[in-house]
Design an enzyme around this catalytic site. Structure first.
Site, short mmCIF file in Angstrom:
data_model
loop_
_atom_site.label_atom_id
_atom_site.label_comp_id
_atom_site.label_asym_id
_atom_site.label_seq_id
_atom_site.Cartn_x
_atom_site.Cartn_y
_atom_site.Cartn_z
N LYS A 1 -10.97 67.05 4.29
CA LYS A 1 -11.60 65.56 5.09
C LYS A 1 -10.63 64.50 4.62
O LYS A 1 -9.51 65.04 3.36
CB LYS A 1 -12.60 65.23 3.71
N ASP B 1 -27.27 63.34 9.70
CA ASP B 1 -25.85 63.75 10.06
C ASP B 1 -25.36 64.48 7.95
O ASP B 1 -24.20 65.29 8.17
CB ASP B 1 -24.83 62.69 10.16
N ASN B 2 -26.12 63.93 7.10
CA ASN B 2 -25.35 63.92 5.97
C ASN B 2 -26.11 64.76 5.27
O ASN B 2 -26.20 64.99 4.10
CB ASN B 2 -25.01 63.11 5.36
N ARG C 1 -12.44 70.61 1.60
CA ARG C 1 -13.95 70.90 0.67
C ARG C 1 -14.42 72.48 1.09
O ARG C 1 -13.66 73.28 1.93
CB ARG C 1 -15.02 70.14 1.40
N GLY D 1 -20.57 63.12 14.78
CA GLY D 1 -19.44 64.38 14.86
C GLY D 1 -18.67 64.80 13.30
O GLY D 1 -18.56 63.70 12.82
N ASP E 1 -21.30 65.65 1.92
CA ASP E 1 -19.90 63.67 2.23
C ASP E 1 -20.91 63.11 0.92
O ASP E 1 -21.73 62.07 0.97
CB ASP E 1 -21.22 63.35 3.19
N ASP F 1 -9.48 55.74 11.63
CA ASP F 1 -8.28 56.30 12.12
C ASP F 1 -8.54 57.90 11.46
O ASP F 1 -7.69 59.02 11.82
CB ASP F 1 -7.74 55.99 11.38
N GLY G 1 -15.78 63.11 11.90
CA GLY G 1 -14.99 61.91 12.27
C GLY G 1 -13.54 61.73 12.03
O GLY G 1 -12.28 61.40 12.30
N ARG G 2 -13.72 62.28 10.91
CA ARG G 2 -12.23 62.48 9.22
C ARG G 2 -12.92 63.65 8.86
O ARG G 2 -12.20 63.81 7.33
CB ARG G 2 -12.36 60.99 8.89
#
EC number: 2.7.7.-
Length: 529
Positions: free
Chosen positions: A130, A277-278, A200, A108, A287, A142, A110-111
């Site tokens: 991002k 995932d990329n 982005r 997912g 990414d 984080d 995440g950032r």
């Protein structure tokens, strides 16, 4: 809300993704397994003191933001995550993926946090921040990003676009005003760095892993809904019975993925993290982490420290990895089709088509625009000779356009020798190999109908003069870390015209300097880079 009137006048918001796909009912921002959903609503973490470093006026115009609006306080607030646009609900997407060939389960955003979808001039764009903070998919992280990685992403996406490589775009680069703790090489030496946020822009950020997640969890109703949503909005030309549509969709993704990888190989780009995932269903590069351009022509090179042992994502293996990733996408949508024949046929043709396209592309880099049976040997021999001594890929192919049909072998070698990192090594057997190759190459050029000038012009539209070498990005990062963003702007402008001569920027048409050979950020990078 009134302060956003200036932005709202030009931004036509159309939240199709959140309106039509299942949402996570849990609105808490805690890391967890999120099931039976395509996304979770989550607001960005508010930065303490955002500062606009750079903005692409070209991309702003693309999405419907004027030059005046770029300078507004609301632009800074919205694209740093400090404020939310009215009538929007930011969200993070749920997806899974194979990382370095291994199933990783739920990953997912995440950032990354998607702000909204924008319609402008009959085109749709998703605006995504991002480094805007924690989401339910951040796992132990984080969700923030540091200035160095943000500069690399911001510049690279725009550089790739102007190279003609399908890619996401960069709208803005903003300093958060907060410190972020990172261990740059994962070696137990974390340090605080400046935080930053990149906006982005893409048609969507739907990935192969979006469908893998639903298939793995056997959420077949949601899988069907997601695939049909994607076809409806992004592949409207696809028609027919459902199963036929799914096959056409897969073929479209395979074809655009092949074209994207072909461009990567053409310009010497190495993505570094080709996890499923990329991989975008739009066939665009997404990414930008530990990427790099080949300096010396080394097909075995990867910029990713995490991949330094197995080199799965090395330059020469990118087509094979794309093929493998498409297999995973095929497995994910198979339950909707329940027949392997159509999917297998598309997969089987992928590498054959790629090899044919690759050879044609490589010949065009050489200035050969007709085809002969012996041309494959010309390509294979050059790829081998380029590795005998360190030879800069970008400089070699660019300077090759200056070779003329009437040149002697010696003259031709002289015209490309600037690409050699150690000219003294080009002697003996290595020099003999170059002489042998150029003998055949000059004969082949003389069989072409194009004049030297015509061929040179065509080659210079295929072989860039300027690419975003890692040492160049690192110089911009080092200056920006001291509050000087002039080099970010200089490189941004340089890379908008990568095929032009730009005599005033000749200093950037240079081999990697010795100091950058092993410097962190210039040779290899981690996924936190």
């Amino acid at each position: 809300m009134a302060i956003y009137n200036s932005l709202m006048k030009n931004l036509k918001i159309n939240n199709r993704f959140t309106a039509e796909l299942p949402a996570d009912p849990d609105l808490t921002n805690e890391t967890r397994q999120v099931k039976n959903t395509a996304f979770s609503y989550v607001n960005p973490t508010k930065p303490s003191n955002p500062e606009l470093i750079h903005v692409s006026e070209e991309v702003a115009e693309l999405v419907g933001i004027s030059k005046d609006e770029i300078q507004s306080e609301e632009f800074l607030n919205v694209f740093s995550g400090k404020e939310i646009l009215p009538e929007t609900q930011p969200y993070a997407m749920c997806y899974a993926g194979h990382q370095f060939g291994n199933w990783a389960g739920q990953l997912g955003d995440g950032r990354a946090i998607n702000l909204t979808e924008i319609e402008n001039n009959n085109q749709f764009f998703t605006l995504q921040l991002k480094g805007a903070g924690k989401t339910p998919y951040s796992r132990t992280a984080d969700g923030l990003a540091v200035l160095r990685s943000s500069i690399r992403e911001y510049l690279c996406a725009e550089a790739m676009y102007h190279l003609g490589v399908p890619t996401t775009r960069s709208l803005s680069l903003i300093l958060s005003g907060d410190q972020v703790l990172r261990d740059i090489l994962y070696n137990g030496n974390p340090a605080y760095e400046k935080g930053a946020i990149v906006c982005r822009v893409a048609p969507s950020f739907i990935r192969f892993g979006s469908f893998e997640m639903l298939a793995a969890r056997n959420e077949l109703k949601n899988l069907k809904q997601f695939v049909e949503y994607t076809i409806k909005h992004y592949f409207p030309e696809i028609t027919g019975e459902p199963k036929e549509q799914y096959l056409q969709f897969f073929k479209k993704v395979a074809d655009t993925t092949r074209e994207m990888i072909l461009h990567w190989q053409r310009v010497g780009f190495v993505h570094g993290v080709m996890n499923t995932d990329n991989m975008s269903v739009h066939g665009i590069t997404i990414d930008y982490g530990p990427y790099g351009w080949l300096e010396n022509y080394d097909p075995n090179w990867t910029p990713n420290t995490t991949d330094s042992q197995n080199r799965r994502y090395r330059f020469e293996n990118q087509p094979q990895v794309a093929h493998w990733n498409l297999y995973q996408l095929a497995n994910a949508i198979y339950p909707l089709i329940n027949e392997t024949e159509g999917l297998e046929k598309i997969l089987e043709s992928f590498m054959d088509n790629f090899i044919e396209d690759y050879n044609q592309m490589f010949l065009s880099k050489l200035g050969i625009f007709t085809s002969r049976e012996a041309d494959n040997n010309l390509i294979d021999n050059l790829e081998a000779i380029l590795q005998l001594t360190e030879t800069d890929m970008t400089i070699f192919f660019r300077n090759l356009s200056s070779v003329k049909k009437a040149d002697s072998v010696e003259k031709a070698i002289e015209k490309v020798q600037f690409a050699f990192y150690k000219i003294e090594e080009v002697s003996g057997d290595i020099l003999d190999a170059w002489k042998k190759w150029f003998t055949v190459y000059l004969q082949r050029l003389n069989a072409e109908k194009l004049s030297d000038e015509e061929r040179s012009q065509k080659m210079n539209l295929i072989n860039p003069k300027y690419v975003l070498r890692n040492y160049m990005a690192q110089l911009a990062i080092d200056a920006a870390d001291k509050g000087d963003y002039s080099l970010v702007d200089e490189l941004y402008k340089l890379l908008q015209k990568p095929y032009d001569e730009q005599p005033e920027n000749e200093k950037w048409f240079a081999k990697r300097p010795d100091w950058a050979r092993t410097k962190v950020g210039c040779s290899m990078l981690s996924c936190s880079s």
